[in-house]
Write an enzyme that holds these catalytic residues in place. Sequence first.
Site, mmCIF file in Angstrom:
data_model
loop_
_atom_site.group_PDB
_atom_site.id
_atom_site.type_symbol
_atom_site.label_atom_id
_atom_site.label_comp_id
_atom_site.label_asym_id
_atom_site.label_seq_id
_atom_site.Cartn_x
_atom_site.Cartn_y
_atom_site.Cartn_z
ATOM 1 N N TYR A 1 0.783 -1.107 -0.025
ATOM 2 C CA TYR A 1 -0.025 -0.169 0.042
ATOM 3 C C TYR A 1 0.947 1.270 0.086
ATOM 4 O O TYR A 1 1.804 1.224 -0.675
ATOM 5 C CB TYR A 1 -0.915 -0.131 1.121
ATOM 6 C CG TYR A 1 -2.177 0.882 0.845
ATOM 7 C CD1 TYR A 1 -2.987 0.770 -0.048
ATOM 8 C CD2 TYR A 1 -2.173 2.034 1.656
ATOM 9 C CE1 TYR A 1 -3.985 1.387 -0.411
ATOM 10 C CE2 TYR A 1 -3.514 2.667 1.736
ATOM 11 C CZ TYR A 1 -4.064 2.511 0.342
ATOM 12 O OH TYR A 1 -5.099 3.483 0.239
ATOM 13 N N LYS B 1 -5.878 -1.756 -0.831
ATOM 14 C CA LYS B 1 -6.973 -1.556 0.428
ATOM 15 C C LYS B 1 -7.501 -2.880 0.824
ATOM 16 O O LYS B 1 -7.596 -3.270 2.099
ATOM 17 C CB LYS B 1 -7.983 -0.520 0.175
ATOM 18 C CG LYS B 1 -8.525 0.388 1.181
ATOM 19 C CD LYS B 1 -7.376 1.483 1.604
ATOM 20 C CE LYS B 1 -7.714 2.278 2.870
ATOM 21 N NZ LYS B 1 -7.041 3.200 3.142
ATOM 22 N N ASP C 1 -10.172 7.651 -1.909
ATOM 23 C CA ASP C 1 -9.411 8.496 -2.774
ATOM 24 C C ASP C 1 -10.274 9.166 -3.834
ATOM 25 O O ASP C 1 -9.751 9.332 -4.843
ATOM 26 C CB ASP C 1 -8.402 7.615 -3.375
ATOM 27 C CG ASP C 1 -7.103 7.522 -2.313
ATOM 28 O OD1 ASP C 1 -7.160 8.190 -1.264
ATOM 29 O OD2 ASP C 1 -6.195 6.957 -2.806
ATOM 30 N N ASP D 1 -10.986 7.967 4.065
ATOM 31 C CA ASP D 1 -10.108 9.390 3.867
ATOM 32 C C ASP D 1 -10.873 10.610 4.951
ATOM 33 O O ASP D 1 -9.715 11.253 5.612
ATOM 34 C CB ASP D 1 -10.091 9.719 2.259
ATOM 35 C CG ASP D 1 -9.567 9.091 1.318
ATOM 36 O OD1 ASP D 1 -8.399 8.672 1.572
ATOM 37 O OD2 ASP D 1 -10.162 8.579 0.642
ATOM 38 N N ALA E 1 -6.624 22.304 4.839
ATOM 39 C CA ALA E 1 -8.104 22.179 5.145
ATOM 40 C C ALA E 1 -8.773 21.393 4.035
ATOM 41 O O ALA E 1 -9.746 21.981 3.513
ATOM 42 C CB ALA E 1 -8.849 23.632 5.341
ATOM 43 N N ASN F 1 2.022 12.683 4.458
ATOM 44 C CA ASN F 1 3.215 11.756 3.947
ATOM 45 C C ASN F 1 3.248 11.632 2.328
ATOM 46 O O ASN F 1 2.450 12.272 1.847
ATOM 47 C CB ASN F 1 2.611 10.277 4.383
ATOM 48 C CG ASN F 1 1.493 9.591 3.957
ATOM 49 O OD1 ASN F 1 1.421 9.409 2.793
ATOM 50 N ND2 ASN F 1 0.624 9.820 4.857
ATOM 51 N N ASN G 1 -1.527 5.703 11.357
ATOM 52 C CA ASN G 1 -2.009 4.783 10.090
ATOM 53 C C ASN G 1 -3.193 4.576 10.106
ATOM 54 O O ASN G 1 -3.529 3.573 11.210
ATOM 55 C CB ASN G 1 -0.967 3.560 10.050
ATOM 56 C CG ASN G 1 -0.862 2.896 8.576
ATOM 57 O OD1 ASN G 1 -1.961 3.017 8.231
ATOM 58 N ND2 ASN G 1 0.239 2.497 8.344
#
Length: 544
Positions: free
Chosen positions: A90, A163, A235, A258, A291, A406, A450
Site C-alpha cells: 500500500y 486496500k 481517494d 479518507d 483544510a 506523507n 496509520n
Amino acid sequence: MNKPHIMSNPLTNKGTAFTLEERQKYGLVGRLPAAVETLEQQANRAYRQFSQYEKDIEKYIFLDQLHNRNEVLYYRLLTDHITEMLPVVYDPVVGEAIKKWSRDYRRSRAVYLDVNHPENIRQAFETLGLGADDVDLIVVSDAEEILGIGDWGVNGTDISIGKLAVYTAAAGIDPARVIAVNLDVGTDNEALLNDPDYLGNRHARVRGERYDYLIQEYLKVASDLFPNALLHFEDFGPSNARRILVENRDKYRIFNDDMQGTGAIVMSSVFSALKVTKESFADQRLVVYGAGTAGTGMADQISAAMERAGLSHEEAKNRVWLIDKQGLVTDDMPNLPNYQQAYARAANEVRDWARQDGKIGLLEVVKQVKPTILIGTSTDHGAFTEEVIRALSAGVERPIILPLSNPTERIEVMPEFAIKWSEGRGLIACGIPVPPVQYNGTHYEIGQANNALLYPGLGLGVIVSGAKHVTDGMLLAAAEAVASQVDPSELGASLLPPVDHLRASSATVAVAVAKQAVKDGVATVQSDNWVQTVQDAMWQPVYR
C-alpha cells in the site's frame, strides 16, 4: 472443485503444497515438481525471493504476481511480515506502481464501471457470478486524489486492490468475499491522456449530473446485488468525497476512509494525549493546517467530541481554525468549499491579525489562538518551523502535534525536531513510520497515525454485526479501542500502538465496533460473546 481451474484460480491454488493424493484427485499428476511442501516452507522461500529485490517497486511486482497466483501463500507472507510489507503493498510504494500501471499492465482483479455506460453496471457485477450472500466488502475509487499523487484515472485501480489486501491481512476479511471497483470517469491528467499505453477513457473527468448519476447507480446496484456488503469509498476528490458521504450515509452501508478513517485515527491520538494532559475535549483549541476533506474530516470528529464533552454546536465550531493555501479560512473568501464553510472565521474577528502576502499564516494563527492541538494535512514539507513549534509550546504546557502528511518529503515537521523545539513537551504522532527519538536522556516512541490500525477492524466489526450503517458512535468506539492498546502516561511513550500486531489490534477494534452497533440500534446480528464471534469470522491464510 473444478479440475481445470484449481491451479489457475489463486483462491484454490496450493502450488507445491498439493499432496500426492490431491494431485491424483484433481488431475495434477506431472504438473508439479515431485516435492510436497508445507505452507511454511513455501512462505520461507517466498520471503527469500522477496528479500533479494533491492527496489521497492520490484518487491511490489513480486507480491502482486504472487497475489495473482496463490492467495493463501500471499496472505501468509503478508501476515508474517506485516510491518515490512505494508508500505510495499500500500502506501507509499503503491503510488509508484499506479503511475506505471497501464504501461506495466499484468492482470485485472477489479470491476471497471464506465461513466459513458452506466447501463452496464449491473451486468459488470453479474459477470462475477456472486450471489447476494457472497460479498462482505467492496472498495471503490474514482482515483481523483490518489494518496499524495493526485489524479491517475484507471491507473488508480490498484488503490482499491491494495486496500482490500490490508483488510484481509490485518482483519482476516475473506479475500473470496470482496470486490475492487474502479469508476472510470476520465482523467484531467494530461500526461495520461497523451500516453499511448493508457488503458482508461481518454477524456477529461466527467462532473455534474452524469457523474452523480454514475454514483447513484453504483450505490443502488451494489446494494441491491450485495445487500450485506460494506461500501468503502477511497481517494475521491475533495469536491465529491464529503458530498457523497453526507448525502448517502443514512441510505447505504458506506464508509469513507479518507474522511472517517483518518479522522478516527487522529481521534485515537488525541484520546491518548488527553490521558496525559488530564483534559477533556471541551478544553481543546484545534488548528488544522491543510483544510481539504481529510483535514476537515478530522475537524468534524474532534468538534463532535467537543459537543459530547458538553459544548454547544456553535461553541465547538468556534474552537476550530482551518488554514489552507489562501491562509486562515474566513467567511469573506469567495467560493469556499462546502466542507470549509462551517469553520470559516468571521472576517471581523481577525481583522487586526497580522498578514503576509495578504493572508493570515500559520505562525500568526498559532500566536493568536494558542492551540492545544495542531494537525498538519497540507503536504507542505517543513511548514511546522522552529518558530511555529516554539510559539505553540509557549501557549500550552503539553501541545499535541500531529504532522500527518506523507511520504517523508511532504511531512510538516520531522518528530525529532518537534521534540527538540518543544523541549520534550510535545505529544506527537505522525503520518510516516519513524525511529525512536532520544532527547535529554528520554527515549521517545513516535506512533504512526496509520489508518490501517483502525479501518480493517472497523470493517470487520460492521460485517460481523451486520450493521446497517456506520454511525459516529461506531467510529468513536473504534478510535477509543485503538487508543486503549497503549499506556501513554510515561514520558516518551507512544500515543498509538505499533502496526506489527495488526490482527490483534483489528480484533479489538472489531469487538468494540460490533458492541457499539448494537447500542446504536443498527446491528442486525446479536452475539453473547463478541470476542469469539470476531475470532470465528477472521479468515486465516491456511490451505483448505
